[in-house]
Enzyme design. Structure first.
Site, short mmCIF file in Angstrom:
data_model
loop_
_atom_site.label_atom_id
_atom_site.label_comp_id
_atom_site.label_asym_id
_atom_site.label_seq_id
_atom_site.Cartn_x
_atom_site.Cartn_y
_atom_site.Cartn_z
N GLU A 173 -3.36 4.24 9.39
CA GLU A 173 -3.82 4.80 8.12
C GLU A 173 -4.53 6.14 8.30
O GLU A 173 -5.68 6.30 7.92
CB GLU A 173 -4.74 3.80 7.41
CG GLU A 173 -4.02 2.52 7.03
CD GLU A 173 -4.86 1.55 6.22
OE1 GLU A 173 -4.26 0.72 5.52
OE2 GLU A 173 -6.09 1.60 6.30
N GLU A 366 1.70 -3.61 7.13
CA GLU A 366 0.56 -4.38 6.60
C GLU A 366 0.83 -4.74 5.16
O GLU A 366 1.15 -3.87 4.33
CB GLU A 366 -0.74 -3.57 6.65
CG GLU A 366 -1.37 -3.50 8.00
CD GLU A 366 -2.78 -2.94 7.95
OE1 GLU A 366 -3.53 -3.22 6.99
OE2 GLU A 366 -3.12 -2.18 8.88
#
Ligand code: BG6
Length: 473
Positions: A173, A366
């Protein structure tokens, strides 16, 4: 789904391993983060203070349980396991000249164990766990020197694990740096600093480091595949008012301004215009442009937990909580117990959006439901709510691949074995298909129990995604 589709689960070293000082490991930025809750934020302390509990110190004790955990993954039929290497196990302070052999041995053993079950490792090099020493001594990614430290670490593990790992992700991220700069980049903005200048300069250093690592990965093995990893759920417009539509579209662009560089090899004109508007002046070396251009990623991985809504905020209206960022509430969606909105169709929209933009294969690394579970006396956990959540998301994922033609490498359920929540530091925010007996204060046996979702996911994988229904339970 095609026969090579990588079904699996995901975790991060700092949230699962524990053993935070074992075998020469150094302190990472997560080792000085206290526990928190829905109501109270986690604190970053100056060193470790006896009055606090630090949940990442124990994680779920994967360090001691890895054989058992990998056997459970094998039993579910995992084709892949997304994990991260803790930088501080390899270079405890981050700036040493030679690596810590005990750390390398630990991961080698993990990879050997995965191989036994034919589980492909997908390895993130930095998942919210940079060495604390680099933050204290060098100011973290503010400092260009950190590029070399990261590249040395990455080269060390890529070379050492060449025969075990082909899928790499450089930074988890990376774009979260804009919202929560401590997590991906160890940044705490000091008084008097320009937040934007610090964040985007640090992001630039990370981008250069990422590109160098991609180049190296391709050099040592042309079969290596390296991905970027973006925090992304599509932003909807609150209404069809052009101002709302514009706001949602520009928010999408803002979110992807940094991952764009990893995919395209250069900053978009939009991103450069934002820097100008924010008075950000990037310090770049002459070779940086060339490095970025020659270190483009092979796939785009992303985390998807929710979509968001953008538009004019009306007085008295509440915001929806979310993963790192918040948007307006979407009246059509339900929420999880932490207020995150649940939107399976949003996954399809997000995948289409990303693929139309990037035109390289996607990887959902995810996705999952954080929920409180109850362990019954007979050792069962009836988590039908999680099965429902996953079933709906997988069903949309399949449509995106089969009906919309979006290429997808795989899907990994987040926190497949219960682990510590990154945002709240809680253990009770559980994502797993396997329950771990540990509470928010670290108490418990750390024993593993299969949840109902465990058996359901096993059937999903066995049928290669054909049987998503709950009647297979
Ligand atoms: C992602 C992170 O942002 O969200 C994970 O990459 C994190 O590390 C996950 O655990 C879920 O968030 P949370 O706060 O529920 O743990």
């Amino acid at each position: 789904m095609n026969g090579n589709f990588l079904w699996g689960g995901a975790s991060a070293a700092n949230q699962c391993e524990g053993a935070y000082l074992k075998d020469g490991k150094g302190l990472s930025i997560m080792d000085v983060m206290t526990g928190g809750s829905k109501e109270s934020k986690r604190k970053i302390t100056n060193g470790i203070k006896s009055e606090y509990y630090y949940p990442n110190h124990d994680g779920n004790r994967f360090y001691d349980h890895y054989k058992e955990d990998i056997a459970l993954m094998g039993e579910m039929g995992f084709k892949c396991y997304r994990m991260s290497i803790a930088w501080t196990r390899i270079f405890p302070n981050g700036d040493e000249e030679s690596p810590n052999e005990a750390g390398l041995t630990f991961y080698e053993n993990v990879f050997k164990e995965l191989k036994k079950y034919n589980i492909e490792p997908i390895v993130t090099l930095s998942h919210y766990e940079m060495p604390l020493h680099l933050v204290k001594e060098y100011g973290s990614w503010r400092n260009r020197k950190v590029i070399d430290f990261f590249v040395t670490y990455a080269k060390t593990v890529m070379k050492r694990f060449k025969n075990y790992v082909q899928y790499w992700i450089t930074f988890n991220e990376i774009n979260a740096i804009e919202f929560m700069p401590y997590y991906p980049a160890g940044l705490v903005i000091q008084e008097g600093e320009s937040r934007d200048q610090v964040i985007y300069q640090a992001a630039h250093h990370m981008l250069v480091a990422s590109a160098k690592v991609v180049r190296y990965a391709h050099e040592i093995n042309s079969e290596n595949k390296v991905g970027c990893m973006a925090l992304f759920g599509v932003n909807y417009s609150r209404t069809c008012h052009p101002d709302d539509v514009l706001k949602s579209e520009l928010t999408n662009q803002d979110f992807l301004g940094i991952p764009d560089v990893q995919v395209f090899g250069y900053y978009s004109d939009y991103q450069l215009a934002q820097y100008k508007k924010k008075n950000v002046i990037l310090a770049m070396n002459t070779e940086d442009e060339e490095i970025l251009k020659s270190g483009k990623v092979d796939f785009c991985s992303f985390s998807y937990y929710m979509s968001m809504v953008q538009g004019e905020h009306r007085e008295g209206e509440s915001f929806a909580k979310g993963n790192m960022v918040a948007g307006l509430e979407n009246p059509y969606l339900k929420k999880n117990q932490w207020g995150w909105q649940i939107d399976p169709v949003g996954l399809r929209i997000t995948m289409n959006y990303l693929y139309q933009k990037y035109r390289i294969p996607l990887f959902i690394v995810e996705n999952g439901l954080g929920a409180e579970d109850t362990l019954l006396e007979d050792g069962s956990v009836h988590d039908q709510y999680r099965v429902d959540y996953l079933e709906k998301h997988l069903s949309e994922m399949k449509k995106t691949v089969e009906e919309d033609g979006v290429p997808l490498i795989g899907y990994t359920v987040w926190g497949c074995i219960d682990l510590v929540s990154a945002g709240s530091g809680e253990m009770k925010k559980r994502y797993g298909l396997v329950y771990v007996d540990k509470d928010d204060c670290g108490k418990g046996t750390y024993k593993r129990y299969k949840k109902d979702s465990f058996y359901w996911y096993k059937e999903v994988i066995t049928s290669n995604g054909k049987n998503l229904g709950r009647n297979e339970l």
